[in-house]
Design a protein around this motif. Structure first.
Motif, PDB file in Angstrom:
ATOM      1  N   ALA A 366       0.839  -1.193   0.000  1.00 19.49           N
ATOM      2  CA  ALA A 366       0.000   0.000   0.000  1.00 19.49           C
ATOM      3  C   ALA A 366       0.873   1.241   0.000  1.00 19.49           C
ATOM      4  O   ALA A 366       1.844   1.333   0.767  1.00 19.49           O
ATOM      5  CB  ALA A 366      -0.933   0.002   1.212  1.00 19.49           C
ATOM      6  N   ILE A 367       0.528   2.192  -0.882  1.00 19.60           N
ATOM      7  CA  ILE A 367       1.180   3.496  -0.954  1.00 19.60           C
ATOM      8  C   ILE A 367       0.089   4.544  -0.764  1.00 19.60           C
ATOM      9  O   ILE A 367      -0.714   4.784  -1.674  1.00 19.60           O
ATOM     10  CB  ILE A 367       1.893   3.698  -2.299  1.00 19.60           C
ATOM     11  N   GLY A 368       0.032   5.156   0.383  1.00 18.38           N
ATOM     12  CA  GLY A 368      -1.047   6.080   0.663  1.00 18.38           C
ATOM     13  C   GLY A 368      -2.379   5.359   0.639  1.00 18.38           C
ATOM     14  O   GLY A 368      -2.569   4.334   1.294  1.00 18.38           O
ATOM     15  N   PRO A 369      -3.341   5.792  -0.159  1.00 16.46           N
ATOM     16  CA  PRO A 369      -4.634   5.086  -0.237  1.00 16.46           C
ATOM     17  C   PRO A 369      -4.675   3.990  -1.297  1.00 16.46           C
ATOM     18  O   PRO A 369      -5.688   3.295  -1.418  1.00 16.46           O
ATOM     19  CB  PRO A 369      -5.605   6.214  -0.603  1.00 16.46           C
ATOM     20  N   ASP A 370      -3.608   3.808  -2.067  1.00 17.54           N
ATOM     21  CA  ASP A 370      -3.586   2.832  -3.162  1.00 17.54           C
ATOM     22  C   ASP A 370      -3.074   1.484  -2.655  1.00 17.54           C
ATOM     23  O   ASP A 370      -2.033   1.409  -1.996  1.00 17.54           O
ATOM     24  CB  ASP A 370      -2.703   3.321  -4.306  1.00 17.54           C
ATOM     25  N   VAL A 371      -3.792   0.428  -3.021  1.00 22.92           N
ATOM     26  CA  VAL A 371      -3.468  -0.934  -2.590  1.00 22.92           C
ATOM     27  C   VAL A 371      -3.243  -1.784  -3.834  1.00 22.92           C
ATOM     28  O   VAL A 371      -3.943  -1.632  -4.853  1.00 22.92           O
ATOM     29  CB  VAL A 371      -4.592  -1.538  -1.730  1.00 22.92           C
ATOM     30  N   ARG A 372      -2.283  -2.681  -3.733  1.00 23.68           N
ATOM     31  CA  ARG A 372      -1.934  -3.538  -4.863  1.00 23.68           C
ATOM     32  C   ARG A 372      -1.719  -4.957  -4.378  1.00 23.68           C
ATOM     33  O   ARG A 372      -1.041  -5.183  -3.364  1.00 23.68           O
ATOM     34  CB  ARG A 372      -0.676  -3.000  -5.542  1.00 23.68           C
ATOM     35  N   LEU A 373      -2.277  -5.946  -5.121  1.00 24.33           N
ATOM     36  CA  LEU A 373      -2.111  -7.372  -4.818  1.00 24.33           C
ATOM     37  C   LEU A 373      -1.371  -8.035  -5.974  1.00 24.33           C
ATOM     38  O   LEU A 373      -1.768  -7.881  -7.138  1.00 24.33           O
ATOM     39  CB  LEU A 373      -3.466  -8.058  -4.617  1.00 24.33           C
ATOM     40  N   ASP A 374      -0.301  -8.781  -5.655  1.00 23.23           N
ATOM     41  CA  ASP A 374       0.493  -9.501  -6.652  1.00 23.23           C
ATOM     42  C   ASP A 374       0.579 -10.964  -6.255  1.00 23.23           C
ATOM     43  O   ASP A 374       0.717 -11.296  -5.062  1.00 23.23           O
ATOM     44  CB  ASP A 374       1.903  -8.920  -6.753  1.00 23.23           C
ATOM     45  N   CYS A 375       0.541 -11.837  -7.269  1.00 28.10           N
ATOM     46  CA  CYS A 375       0.704 -13.276  -7.040  1.00 28.10           C
ATOM     47  C   CYS A 375       1.145 -13.929  -8.344  1.00 28.10           C
ATOM     48  O   CYS A 375       0.923 -13.382  -9.432  1.00 28.10           O
ATOM     49  CB  CYS A 375      -0.588 -13.908  -6.524  1.00 28.10           C
ATOM     50  N   PRO A 376       1.780 -15.092  -8.292  1.00 26.31           N
ATOM     51  CA  PRO A 376       2.217 -15.775  -9.520  1.00 26.31           C
ATOM     52  C   PRO A 376       1.069 -16.547 -10.157  1.00 26.31           C
ATOM     53  O   PRO A 376       0.137 -16.993  -9.484  1.00 26.31           O
ATOM     54  CB  PRO A 376       3.324 -16.708  -9.021  1.00 26.31           C
ATOM     55  N   ASP A 377       1.159 -16.712 -11.478  1.00 27.56           N
ATOM     56  CA  ASP A 377       0.162 -17.506 -12.185  1.00 27.56           C
ATOM     57  C   ASP A 377       0.593 -18.970 -12.208  1.00 27.56           C
ATOM     58  O   ASP A 377       1.551 -19.368 -11.522  1.00 27.56           O
ATOM     59  CB  ASP A 377      -0.057 -16.967 -13.598  1.00 27.56           C
ATOM     60  N   ASP A 378      -0.096 -19.771 -13.005  1.00 25.34           N
ATOM     61  CA  ASP A 378       0.205 -21.207 -13.056  1.00 25.34           C
ATOM     62  C   ASP A 378       1.580 -21.499 -13.646  1.00 25.34           C
ATOM     63  O   ASP A 378       2.153 -22.562 -13.375  1.00 25.34           O
ATOM     64  CB  ASP A 378      -0.869 -21.926 -13.876  1.00 25.34           C
ATOM     65  N   GLY A 380       4.247 -19.560 -13.093  1.00 24.43           N
ATOM     66  CA  GLY A 380       5.269 -18.978 -12.245  1.00 24.43           C
ATOM     67  C   GLY A 380       5.572 -17.527 -12.510  1.00 24.43           C
ATOM     68  O   GLY A 380       6.472 -16.972 -11.866  1.00 24.43           O
ATOM     69  N   TYR A 381       4.863 -16.881 -13.424  1.00 24.54           N
ATOM     70  CA  TYR A 381       5.091 -15.470 -13.727  1.00 24.54           C
ATOM     71  C   TYR A 381       4.229 -14.611 -12.802  1.00 24.54           C
ATOM     72  O   TYR A 381       3.017 -14.817 -12.699  1.00 24.54           O
ATOM     73  CB  TYR A 381       4.753 -15.165 -15.187  1.00 24.54           C
ATOM     74  N   TRP A 382       4.872 -13.640 -12.175  1.00 22.52           N
ATOM     75  CA  TRP A 382       4.150 -12.770 -11.254  1.00 22.52           C
ATOM     76  C   TRP A 382       3.346 -11.735 -12.028  1.00 22.52           C
ATOM     77  O   TRP A 382       3.803 -11.192 -13.029  1.00 22.52           O
ATOM     78  CB  TRP A 382       5.136 -12.082 -10.311  1.00 22.52           C
ATOM     79  N   ARG A 383       2.157 -11.475 -11.536  1.00 22.38           N
ATOM     80  CA  ARG A 383       1.266 -10.505 -12.165  1.00 22.38           C
ATOM     81  C   ARG A 383       0.489  -9.774 -11.081  1.00 22.38           C
ATOM     82  O   ARG A 383       0.369 -10.254  -9.948  1.00 22.38           O
ATOM     83  CB  ARG A 383       0.293 -11.205 -13.121  1.00 22.38           C
ATOM     84  N   THR A 384      -0.047  -8.621 -11.433  1.00 16.46           N
ATOM     85  CA  THR A 384      -0.864  -7.837 -10.513  1.00 16.46           C
ATOM     86  C   THR A 384      -2.292  -8.370 -10.548  1.00 16.46           C
ATOM     87  O   THR A 384      -2.954  -8.329 -11.600  1.00 16.46           O
ATOM     88  CB  THR A 384      -0.838  -6.352 -10.893  1.00 16.46           C
ATOM     89  N   LEU A 385      -2.742  -8.868  -9.426  1.00 16.00           N
ATOM     90  CA  LEU A 385      -4.071  -9.468  -9.360  1.00 16.00           C
ATOM     91  C   LEU A 385      -5.164  -8.411  -9.344  1.00 16.00           C
ATOM     92  O   LEU A 385      -6.179  -8.534 -10.038  1.00 16.00           O
ATOM     93  CB  LEU A 385      -4.172 -10.373  -8.129  1.00 16.00           C
ATOM     94  N   CYS A 386      -4.985  -7.374  -8.558  1.00 15.08           N
ATOM     95  CA  CYS A 386      -5.973  -6.300  -8.512  1.00 15.08           C
ATOM     96  C   CYS A 386      -5.343  -5.060  -7.900  1.00 15.08           C
ATOM     97  O   CYS A 386      -4.309  -5.138  -7.212  1.00 15.08           O
ATOM     98  CB  CYS A 386      -7.224  -6.716  -7.723  1.00 15.08           C
ATOM     99  N   GLN A 387      -5.973  -3.920  -8.153  1.00 13.44           N
ATOM    100  CA  GLN A 387      -5.584  -2.639  -7.576  1.00 13.44           C
ATOM    101  C   GLN A 387      -6.842  -1.934  -7.096  1.00 13.44           C
ATOM    102  O   GLN A 387      -7.892  -2.017  -7.747  1.00 13.44           O
ATOM    103  CB  GLN A 387      -4.833  -1.769  -8.594  1.00 13.44           C
ATOM    104  N   ALA A 388      -6.720  -1.256  -5.950  1.00 15.28           N
ATOM    105  CA  ALA A 388      -7.867  -0.566  -5.372  1.00 15.28           C
ATOM    106  C   ALA A 388      -7.388   0.711  -4.706  1.00 15.28           C
ATOM    107  O   ALA A 388      -6.194   0.869  -4.392  1.00 15.28           O
ATOM    108  CB  ALA A 388      -8.594  -1.457  -4.369  1.00 15.28           C
ATOM    109  N   GLN A 389      -8.334   1.598  -4.483  1.00 13.55           N
ATOM    110  CA  GLN A 389      -8.037   2.873  -3.838  1.00 13.55           C
ATOM    111  C   GLN A 389      -9.067   3.116  -2.743  1.00 13.55           C
ATOM    112  O   GLN A 389     -10.277   3.035  -2.983  1.00 13.55           O
ATOM    113  CB  GLN A 389      -8.060   4.024  -4.847  1.00 13.55           C
TER     114      GLN A 389
END
Length: 660
Positions: A366-378, A380-389
């Motif tokens: 989290a940076i200020g009010p911005d939230v970010r979720l990251d996880c690997p796919d099937d 093994g490549y990491w990707r951003t799952l979702c972003q919210a404010q």
């Protein structure tokens, strides 16, 4: 089914007999002297009422029909001299038989046989028609039963465990079972004989016990059978608890001289991760101290920056380790390989809070009010799952354990509100929001989310500060505990028992609550500068305070077993069955005169912070844990180190036990 057909046949037979009797309303004429029937004799004879299994003599039918005539004897006895005018026909037939006339009877028998065949064919046709209908009904019922049976089989196939139907190699099945703990292995041993053979494998029990700290110094060559291993584990449980109570074991300080001042510490299982003001990140594997994966390299952007940014947050679990820097960079490494980061991203500002799932490689920042979720796919490549404010700045964040990387769930607090962030939902859901009640601490388990609420302003008459516990599935308040004048500074729901909640307060007390009843289990006066970190299990509590004390308490008696002191506040406390990791992290990151280039490094160590690793599974009575200088014999003229001579060295007797 045969009984029902017989009953139906008898009913039809009785109806036919009743119809024929209604037609025979005229009396029978008298028989002629020669036994022949008269001219006005009706066509429907007595024998017409007979069936294929009827009595040839007619006695049973006559008795059933009730057509006996008074004065006559059916047993072949003497007849009455005078016959009534309306004599039954069977009496005339009997008289003709007694007189020796048989030809009329033979003719009657032939006629009766013909009529019986005709009636038999008619009855057979009716029965065959009825049986066909019944067979069709049976087929329909059988078809319905087959459909139900097929549905049951389909349900059984859905609920079947594939392990029963698939023949796996023993080595592969053993590799699957090695991730279970002792309790789960005991449950699997009750499933089937095949699972019992796997769950009782000695190599498997050795690995499990070594992972849980019972055979830390054992080698694979002395692997015992599973029964002796289980017995050793039970005795080890008792020994480890005794060592905990008496502070018996080994203590190690995890130091990194080039790291300058300690910034943050995280631990999970046998891994300990630390970040320093020098920008270095250090990983220790307490089971394999010489592991090459403990050397972690920073990303090229942070490594080439002069001066290098400080490490602000670190987190580690059983698969990955992550660190966030002051310049907004985030690096993620594999704990198996170490070396270069396997995932990296740059944020536009400083990372306010960082969270890593305890049981899956899912990262939230989290940076200020911005939230970010990251996880690997099937793959093994990491990707951003979702972003919210969120409407306000995120202050605290926890990833709910047991959710996996496919459906992670994050609990976030911003001022007086708490939100649930689900990637499957468009917007974060509000879990708790009360104006004028800011959230002071946050933690979550698989079922609940607990948060400390501060009472201030007009709401101070509400009874003091409290801890609100919400159910994650329902989103409703489960229980509200606590009524303290001080702010709740820390709480632990993730590492505690499912029904216990342990928390620390600024009023210097450690409290344990039972979530089932909402009552207080223990309240201990612990630290005079406030409680900063806490954890509990079924019998003990470990707490850390702002004054640098680490205290171990016995929960049932409420007594302090022992304590340890270091210079800086205790910011991290985590223990398992046999080990304890504590971290004293300084509040001042740039103390005066603490430069790494100073000649006197002891001044720097006063401000550096310390990480302690306690191992209570070590046997302090064995020779390996006695100082080498104390193991010298009379054959040696000097001690082990610094050439210190021993005036009276210990004796080494040949017949003594090796532990003495």
């Amino acid at each position: 089914m045969a009984e029902e057909q017989l009953v139906a046949f008898r009913e039809r037979w009785r109806e036919e007999i009743a119809d024929r009797r209604k037609e025979e309303h005229k009396p029978f004429p008298e028989s002629s002297s020669d036994g022949q029937p008269g001219q006005g004799e009706p066509q429907h004879r007595y024998f017409e009422d007979f069936r294929p299994n009827a009595d040839p003599t007619g006695r049973q039918k006559a008795a059933e029909g009730g057509r006996f005539v008074e004065g006559s004897e059916c047993d072949g006895g003497e007849k009455s001299a005078a016959k009534p005018p309306e004599e039954p026909e069977y009496v005339s037939i009997a008289s003709s038989l007694l007189d020796g006339r048989t030809s009329p009877l033979l003719e009657r028998i032939r006629e009766e046989r013909t009529r019986r065949k005709r009636q038999y064919h008619n009855v057979t046709h009716v029965c065959s028609t009825t049986s066909q209908q019944q067979q069709q009904q049976q087929k329909q019922v059988k078809k319905d039963e087959e459909l139900v049976d097929q549905l049951i089989l389909d349900l059984n196939e859905v609920n079947d465990i594939p392990f029963f139907d698939i023949e796996l190699p023993y080595e592969l099945a053993l590799k699957i079972f090695q991730y279970l703990n002792r309790t789960e292995l005991g449950r699997c041993a009750q499933v089937s004989k095949a699972w019992r053979g796997l769950a009782e494998d000695g190599v498997l029990w050795f690995r499990v016990c070594k992972r849980e700290g019972y055979y830390r110094n054992a080698c694979v060559s002395d692997t015992p059978c599973w029964k002796s291993t289980l017995r050793d584990c039970r005795s080890s449980d008792s020994n480890v608890r005794t060592n905990w109570k008496n502070r018996v074991g080994s203590v190690s300080q995890l130091q990194f001289e080039l790291g300058k001042v300690l910034c943050d510490v995280g631990s999970c299982d046998n891994f300990v991760l630390a970040g320093y003001t020098s920008g270095d990140v250090r990983l220790w594997d307490t089971l394999h101290w010489d592991s090459a994966a403990t050397f972690l390299k920073a990303n090229s952007l942070s490594a080439n920056t002069d001066p290098r940014p400080h490490v602000s947050h670190v987190q580690v679990n059983s698969t990955v380790a992550v660190a966030a820097y002051e310049d907004g960079c985030v690096d993620l490494w594999s704990v198996e390989t170490g070396g270069e980061p396997i995932h990296h991203y740059q944020s536009p500002g400083r990372i306010q809070t960082l969270a890593l799932s305890p049981d899956s490689p899912t990262l939230a920042s989290a940076i200020g009010p911005d939230v970010r979720l990251d996880c690997p796919d099937d793959h093994g490549y990491w990707r951003t799952l979702c972003q919210a404010q969120l409407p306000k700045t995120v202050e605290r964040m926890v990833l709910v354990p047991g959710r996996g990387q496919q459906c992670p769930l994050a609990v976030l607090s911003a001022d007086e509100s708490v939100y649930l962030l689900d990637p499957r939902q468009e917007e974060p859901g509000v879990l708790h929001s009360v104006y004028g009640h800011p959230v002071t601490c946050l933690n979550a388990s698989e079922l609940y989310a607990a948060l400390g609420v501060k009472s201030s302003g007009w709401a101070m008459h509400d009874g003091g500060n409290k801890i609100q516990v919400y159910g994650l599935e329902t989103g409703q308040s489960a229980v509200c505990v606590g009524n303290s004048p001080g702010d709740f500074t820390c709480l632990n729901l993730t590492d505690s028992l499912p029904h216990l909640l342990v928390c620390g307060n600024k009023d210097r007390r450690v409290r344990v609550f039972d979530l089932r009843s909402g009552s207080s289990v223990a309240s201990l006066y612990a630290h005079h500068l406030g409680v900063t970190s806490v954890q509990a299990d079924d019998w003990k509590i470990v707490s850390g305070g702002g004054e640098g004390l680490v205290c171990v308490w016995e929960m049932r008696m409420g007594a302090k077993l022992w304590e340890m002191h270091n210079r800086h506040p205790v910011r991290h406390v985590r223990f398992n069955t046999s080990t304890l990791v504590t971290a004293n992290i300084p509040d001042e990151k740039s103390p005066r005169g603490a430069c790494i280039t100073d000649d006197d490094l002891t001044a720097h160590r006063r401000h550096r912070g310390v990480i302690c690793h306690y191992d209570f599974s070590e046997d302090a009575t064995s020779q390996d844990h006695i100082l080498p200088i104390c193991r010298s014999s009379y054959d040696e003229s000097y001690g082990y180190n610094y050439n210190i001579s021993l005036a009276v060295p210990y004796d080494t007797l040949s017949g003594s036990h090796p532990a003495h």
